[in-house]
Design a protein around this motif. Structure first.
Motif, PDB file in Angstrom:
ATOM      1  N   LEU B  64       0.841  -1.203   0.000  1.00 57.70           N
ATOM      2  CA  LEU B  64       0.000   0.000   0.000  1.00 57.70           C
ATOM      3  C   LEU B  64       0.876   1.254   0.000  1.00 57.70           C
ATOM      4  CD1 LEU B  64      -2.686   1.432   0.116  1.00 57.70           C
ATOM      5  CD2 LEU B  64      -2.688   1.164   2.599  1.00 57.70           C
ATOM      6  N   HIS B  65       1.913   1.251   0.850  1.00 57.23           N
ATOM      7  CA  HIS B  65       2.791   2.430   0.894  1.00 57.23           C
ATOM      8  C   HIS B  65       3.480   2.652  -0.456  1.00 57.23           C
ATOM      9  CE1 HIS B  65       5.016   5.691   2.570  1.00 57.23           C
ATOM     10  NE2 HIS B  65       6.134   5.172   2.117  1.00 57.23           N
ATOM     11  N   ALA B  66       3.887   1.566  -1.086  1.00 53.01           N
ATOM     12  CA  ALA B  66       4.543   1.703  -2.396  1.00 53.01           C
ATOM     13  C   ALA B  66       3.588   2.321  -3.419  1.00 53.01           C
ATOM     14  CB  ALA B  66       5.048   0.344  -2.874  1.00 53.01           C
ATOM     15  N   PHE B  67       2.339   1.866  -3.428  1.00 52.37           N
ATOM     16  CA  PHE B  67       1.365   2.444  -4.371  1.00 52.37           C
ATOM     17  C   PHE B  67       1.133   3.931  -4.079  1.00 52.37           C
ATOM     18  CE2 PHE B  67      -0.291  -2.032  -4.988  1.00 52.37           C
ATOM     19  CZ  PHE B  67       0.058  -2.116  -6.330  1.00 52.37           C
TER      20      PHE B  67
ATOM     21  N   PRO H  41      16.556   1.829  18.169  1.00 53.24           N
ATOM     22  CA  PRO H  41      16.306   0.383  17.996  1.00 53.24           C
ATOM     23  C   PRO H  41      15.166   0.064  17.028  1.00 53.24           C
ATOM     24  CG  PRO H  41      15.683   1.122  20.208  1.00 53.24           C
ATOM     25  CD  PRO H  41      16.421   2.257  19.574  1.00 53.24           C
ATOM     26  N   HIS H  42      14.230   0.985  16.821  1.00 51.19           N
ATOM     27  CA  HIS H  42      13.130   0.730  15.885  1.00 51.19           C
ATOM     28  C   HIS H  42      12.870   1.971  15.058  1.00 51.19           C
ATOM     29  CE1 HIS H  42      12.282  -2.911  18.107  1.00 51.19           C
ATOM     30  NE2 HIS H  42      12.214  -2.205  19.215  1.00 51.19           N
ATOM     31  N   LEU H  43      12.625   1.761  13.782  1.00 48.39           N
ATOM     32  CA  LEU H  43      12.296   2.871  12.878  1.00 48.39           C
ATOM     33  C   LEU H  43      11.332   2.346  11.827  1.00 48.39           C
ATOM     34  CD1 LEU H  43      12.823   5.778  11.867  1.00 48.39           C
ATOM     35  CD2 LEU H  43      14.713   4.872  10.511  1.00 48.39           C
ATOM     36  N   TRP H  44      10.155   2.974  11.788  1.00 48.78           N
ATOM     37  CA  TRP H  44       9.156   2.552  10.799  1.00 48.78           C
ATOM     38  C   TRP H  44       8.694   3.751   9.987  1.00 48.78           C
ATOM     39  CZ3 TRP H  44       8.136   1.106  16.111  1.00 48.78           C
ATOM     40  CH2 TRP H  44       8.437  -0.236  16.396  1.00 48.78           C
ATOM     41  N   ARG H  45       8.268   3.458   8.771  1.00 46.56           N
ATOM     42  CA  ARG H  45       7.602   4.458   7.945  1.00 46.56           C
ATOM     43  C   ARG H  45       6.096   4.340   8.178  1.00 46.56           C
ATOM     44  NH1 ARG H  45       9.960   7.631   3.548  1.00 46.56           N
ATOM     45  NH2 ARG H  45      10.721   8.335   5.573  1.00 46.56           N
TER      46      ARG H  45
ATOM     47  N   MET J   1       3.053  -8.332   9.257  1.00 43.66           N
ATOM     48  CA  MET J   1       2.628  -6.986   8.926  1.00 43.66           C
ATOM     49  C   MET J   1       2.423  -6.216  10.218  1.00 43.66           C
ATOM     50  SD  MET J   1      -0.185  -6.392   5.966  1.00 43.66           S
ATOM     51  CE  MET J   1      -1.545  -6.578   7.114  1.00 43.66           C
ATOM     52  N   LEU J   2       3.053  -5.035  10.322  1.00 42.39           N
ATOM     53  CA  LEU J   2       3.061  -4.317  11.592  1.00 42.39           C
ATOM     54  C   LEU J   2       2.044  -3.172  11.613  1.00 42.39           C
ATOM     55  CD1 LEU J   2       6.911  -4.091  12.261  1.00 42.39           C
ATOM     56  CD2 LEU J   2       5.294  -5.848  12.987  1.00 42.39           C
ATOM     57  N   ALA J  85       5.035   0.552   7.533  1.00 45.46           N
ATOM     58  CA  ALA J  85       5.785  -0.096   6.448  1.00 45.46           C
ATOM     59  C   ALA J  85       7.264  -0.121   6.831  1.00 45.46           C
ATOM     60  CB  ALA J  85       5.590   0.669   5.140  1.00 45.46           C
ATOM     61  N   GLN J  86       8.010  -0.969   6.119  1.00 43.95           N
ATOM     62  CA  GLN J  86       9.446  -0.964   6.369  1.00 43.95           C
ATOM     63  C   GLN J  86      10.023   0.395   5.977  1.00 43.95           C
ATOM     64  OE1 GLN J  86      12.254  -3.256   3.918  1.00 43.95           O
ATOM     65  NE2 GLN J  86      12.982  -4.207   5.808  1.00 43.95           N
ATOM     66  N   HIS J  87      10.900   0.918   6.846  1.00 44.81           N
ATOM     67  CA  HIS J  87      11.503   2.222   6.551  1.00 44.81           C
ATOM     68  C   HIS J  87      12.644   2.015   5.548  1.00 44.81           C
ATOM     69  CE1 HIS J  87      13.386   6.116   7.123  1.00 44.81           C
ATOM     70  NE2 HIS J  87      12.294   6.496   7.773  1.00 44.81           N
ATOM     71  N   PRO J  88      12.753   2.922   4.544  1.00 48.33           N
ATOM     72  CA  PRO J  88      13.838   2.759   3.569  1.00 48.33           C
ATOM     73  C   PRO J  88      15.234   2.845   4.213  1.00 48.33           C
ATOM     74  CG  PRO J  88      12.670   4.861   3.260  1.00 48.33           C
ATOM     75  CD  PRO J  88      11.868   4.035   4.205  1.00 48.33           C
TER      76      PRO J  88
END
Lengths: 95, 95, 95, 95, 95, 95, 95, 95, 95, 95
Positions: B64-67, H41-45, J1-2, J85-88
């Motif tokens: 979803l984030h990519a879109f 320790p944690h990083l999310w978008r 999925m977080l 989402a995973q962070h870049p």
């Protein structure tokens, strides 16, 4: 004509338990009925909430109000109505 | 897996006119493409706004984030994502 | 079908003066035209604001969006649309 | 002199049922009366809400407050008052 | 008839310095003039803000709008108008 | 030293009727007294609200708090305090 | 007399670099000076923000406004002033 | 000691393109470095946003502020810091 | 390590009077004790509110939470915690 | 999925004491269980609040809703869900 309706339910914690059960059952029956009638083509639960997002398809504002205000849980809902139009990029609108 | 996404566009009034036209055309192409792919089963315009409500159907948050982040107008959008679950009164969930 | 529309205008202070004057004149012409067409039965200025409250009478959401999004100043407006229904105490609804 | 008044009603769920019915009937009588007096030239229900938008026509702020604060449901209302002026594009203001 | 008006000024940092000085001087002249006319019986600065609270005494909403919208700094103000009524505990209202 | 105080009253609907009447009478007596003492040079009712705007003239923050927190209805009020300064355009500040 | 003041700074990204450096240096000098004068007994930075919380000790509202509005960065600050009173549980207030 | 930090980035659309690319590359290098140091320790978008949620592990408020205010994009971020404590139901806290 | 804590108290109007008095007395005792321990170097009342601003000096987030959540009135408080850092213009930080 | 979930608990002050204790014990048991299942890899208390931040790891929105809506305290929680989402710049995403 489509309307986006957010409905958030908040039942008082001291509401009588039988009344609560009756209201919830009646609300479910009505939601199923509205879907069968084609009035409520989409109905989703918002994750983590006692709240819904519904898309209503009705011929007029007056009929939308009549449907919403006769919902069994209406008295306990916060309702937010957003009128929708066809999107210019909607597939159905492409030449 | 369904997500409700509100997207409100705000283009700076001093944006170059050609760039503006290119961005809007690219956004439209992408929206049509996402619908054809089945990623965007519903897309509505909010009446009176340069804003949309879309329902995305994707296998994961990352997709979803990519879109969303690759939409041509993403840089100029305020985006609000709401995860959806099947409603207990959804016709499709009835016995 | 009636809709209550709040429209607040915010023109950038560095907008070209001729363009500003043209936009304001075109907005006025369009507002007069919409009233003559019966689309805009009421239009008020909010005291102290460069903002209006209008009551639109239109056959559908799509037509309301078409009227609003083609206003000359639409690009510079914050718009809020509220659908209206007949009030149960409205004189016209009494037996 | 016109004022835009948004009135949202919130009745406590444990209010006595007879008292509730009396209040609602009295409110309706008063709303009809104010319309007949010309004090309330427009009254609409907001779709999906137990809430109204009314346009009051009164000679002064004091009289508006007297009308509002004597509404039978006033104690249970959230009220928001917005003073209105003639719009420069109002048909009636054109030469 | 009294109105409570909160006026918050926000001048763009890239506004021409002469124009800024002219606007501020003109605003001051007008504020003094309105006080002398009795239209603005009270005017205070809000501590820490480039913002004011004024009490306007005017015969109608239309005149209040005319006074406010012709203030030299009006274009750069956020304005909030609150109609006032005589307080039932006001000394002047006691028997 | 002047302070602008907005006071909004919200009485619980199940408050005992005699206690309610006593509180309101005591509040009125105190408001009249504060005006006679010169502590409350201005007191207005906000149109449509059970709420007031008062201008307090006190020698210190501590005394303002003492006056406000001993109001009979204080327990049921939402209070907002804004310190005021002399306006540079105040007639009394002109040379 | 104590006042709690939250000050949040927002410098335009296109501000001239020399002017920016001068403003920041002047602000620092003034902050040090106000502390030496006893006007600003406490000054903290809010973690993660270009924002401060300061406790001002001044004899009047007018002097507080004079101090705040003459800060070199005042034009670029959002300021929020909260008057403070002695706490009934303050050690200094105990018998 | 853990802190929850929400960071939302907003880059001006007229920022020089090379400067933009440099800032984004520097931000990424710094984020990787802070993770290697064990500070982050944690990083999310956040899905759909140019915004992050990070968990910082630092010995003090001062060090947290130093880390945040030296981020290459800090000038363009809205930052919100929430201190965290061990949860009483945390597995690591169970007997 | 310093934290800025805003605490707003809201006691239900139907709380038993003895319980209310006990809670308030216990809260006062605890506030005095925390000051004597050096944990609460500053405590102010917000003018016009049943609300406080306190500066806590604690070695960790966990200890801050332990202090706050064991306050006798904690159950009836809205609490907002803001971590503080040394200000670069703090006198104590000057060379 | 977080998913990032903020949960704020508000128990009515007149809730039966045994029921309150049962609910809190059941909530704790369930939180421990969810951690053991790997569904809730992180759970923190927000300092000063009866509120939590949890990171949920679930295969779908529907399962997240099922977990949240079956929490013993769910009826008394305000819940806010943010998909991650995973962070870049996540270490795990680096080449």
């Amino acid at each position: 004509m489509l309307f986006h309706v957010r409905m958030d339910v908040s039942l008082p914690h001291d509401l009588d338990h039988n009344r609560r059960a009756e209201l919830i059952a009646a609300e479910k029956d009505r939601a199923v009925e509205l879907q069968k009638l084609g009035v409520l083509p989409h109905l989703w639960r918002v994750v983590g909430q006692y709240g819904d997002i519904g898309i209503f398809d009705v011929p007029s504002n007056d009929e939308l109000h009549a449907f919403l205000s006769s919902l069994p849980l209406w008295e306990f809902m916060r309702v937010e109505v957003t009128p929708l139009a066809q999107h210019p990029s909607d597939l159905a609108a492409q030449p």
